[in-house]
Design an enzyme around this catalytic site. Structure first.
Site, PDB file in Angstrom:
ATOM      1  N   SER A 148       1.088  -0.858  -0.197  1.00  0.00           N
ATOM      2  CA  SER A 148      -0.101  -0.487   0.418  1.00  0.00           C
ATOM      3  C   SER A 148       0.997   1.042   0.105  1.00  0.00           C
ATOM      4  O   SER A 148       2.096   1.068   0.608  1.00  0.00           O
ATOM      5  CB  SER A 148      -0.639   0.387   1.403  1.00  0.00           C
ATOM      6  N   HIS A 155      -2.625   7.635  -4.072  1.00  0.00           N
ATOM      7  CA  HIS A 155      -2.786   5.955  -3.299  1.00  0.00           C
ATOM      8  C   HIS A 155      -2.556   4.771  -4.600  1.00  0.00           C
ATOM      9  O   HIS A 155      -3.588   5.055  -5.140  1.00  0.00           O
ATOM     10  CB  HIS A 155      -3.711   6.309  -2.620  1.00  0.00           C
ATOM     11  N   ASN A 186      -2.941   0.254  -3.976  1.00  0.00           N
ATOM     12  CA  ASN A 186      -2.954  -0.965  -2.639  1.00  0.00           C
ATOM     13  C   ASN A 186      -3.025  -1.610  -3.727  1.00  0.00           C
ATOM     14  O   ASN A 186      -4.449  -2.097  -4.664  1.00  0.00           O
ATOM     15  CB  ASN A 186      -4.013  -0.415  -2.094  1.00  0.00           C
ATOM     16  N   VAL A 187      -2.400  -3.190  -2.995  1.00  0.00           N
ATOM     17  CA  VAL A 187      -2.343  -4.007  -3.737  1.00  0.00           C
ATOM     18  C   VAL A 187      -2.506  -5.265  -2.743  1.00  0.00           C
ATOM     19  O   VAL A 187      -1.661  -5.615  -2.224  1.00  0.00           O
ATOM     20  CB  VAL A 187      -1.853  -4.747  -5.037  1.00  0.00           C
ATOM     21  N   HIS A 245     -20.054  11.648   4.503  1.00  0.00           N
ATOM     22  CA  HIS A 245     -20.605  12.857   5.650  1.00  0.00           C
ATOM     23  C   HIS A 245     -19.879  13.692   4.254  1.00  0.00           C
ATOM     24  O   HIS A 245     -21.137  15.302   5.546  1.00  0.00           O
ATOM     25  CB  HIS A 245     -19.609  12.666   6.788  1.00  0.00           C
TER      26      HIS A 245
END
Length: 298
Positions: A90, A104, A106-107, A173
């Protein structure tokens, strides 16, 4: 399931990405190897105060446990109580220049197992881009690279994973996307062990080609206090997503992971401002109206 080849690939991926980013930055990533008392460990590679990268981290982890944490079993309650192992790479890069986007990637692989039962495994990952100032050619390049990486596995994967990314990296949000998206997939095993692992490799190997050309286009653009202030404000949204909505952060903390490595994704300088709205017609306002909206970049 033999996870040794997956571990070998992920360690090599961490090295290749660090080497590529060190060549771009001119500085060196610190290496921090750690062990987890409950099982496993990892290697955190971190750079701070670089010429290009104000802060960046590329983490490898391979952790094991006797019982799945709630964040992992919430979607698969039938696996509650099983032993597990998870491994992945990551990264998050926070460049100094506000014209260079945060990125960003990630794997990861996850396996749940129990005596007398078949292993349950899945893969996941993706990459997404979070610009502070919008450039169409950068967004198009990033998405085209993602599409081309997935194309050998099936033409439907890019639109499917693009939509998944838009839905996942969304601040509920705030009712707004985190950035311009990219691709994201999780709980993926539909191509079998070998095919799903190949999908993971396709994503990991596409990161540097997706990101470095954008870096080189923007890194020398002049900026001042106004741009840095906007960058700090928008970084606040990044922090909010990671701490409120991100499943990976939650899993890491619930499973007793190493806090320093889990939170290496936090930007070094960030600010919040009450009910702030950029002035209409400015580049800052254009980011929100023209780019951070889940549009089709291809």
């Amino acid at each position: 399931m033999n996870t040794a080849p997956i571990r070998q690939y992920l360690l090599g991926l961490q090295d290749s990405i660090v080497n590529g980013l060190e060549a771009a930055d001119g500085g060196s990533f610190q290496r921090d190897e750690w062990q987890r008392l409950a099982g496993g460990g990892g290697i955190t590679r971190i750079i701070e105060g670089g010429d290009l990268l104000e802060r960046g981290g590329v983490g490898f982890s391979h952790v094991l446990g006797d019982k799945l944490p709630p964040s992992a079993s919430a979607h698969r309650p039938e696996l509650a109580g099983r032993a597990w192992e998870a491994m992945g790479v990551s990264l998050v890069m926070h460049p100094r220049n506000p014209y260079v986007p945060t990125v960003h990637m990630n794997v990861r692989m996850f396996r749940a197992f129990a005596d007398g039962q078949d292993d349950v495994f899945w893969f996941g990952g993706g990459m997404d881009l979070t610009p502070y100032y919008g450039f169409e050619e950068d967004a198009t390049h990033f998405h085209r690279t993602c599409r081309d990486a997935l194309a050998p596995h099936g033409a439907d994967y890019y639109p499917r994973f693009k939509r998944w990314c838009d839905e996942y990296f969304f601040l509920k949000h705030r009712d707004e996307p985190r950035g311009i998206g990219g691709i994201f997939f999780d709980d993926f095993a539909e191509l079998g062990e070998d095919g799903s692992f190949a999908m993971l490799r396709a994503v990991g190997d596409a990161f540097l080609p997706a990101y470095l050309p954008i870096v080189e286009r923007r890194r020398h653009q002049q900026y001042g206090e106004r741009e840095r202030d906007w960058q700090g404000y928008r970084r606040g949204r990044y922090v909010e997503f990671n701490l409120v909505w991100d499943r990976g952060t939650l899993f890491g903390l619930q499973s007793g992971g190493r806090t320093e490595s889990i939170l290496m994704s936090m930007p070094p300088v960030v600010n919040w401002r009450y009910d702030y709205h950029p002035e209409a017609g400015t580049p800052e306002a254009a980011l929100l109206t023209e780019f951070v909206n889940g549009r089709d970049w291809l």
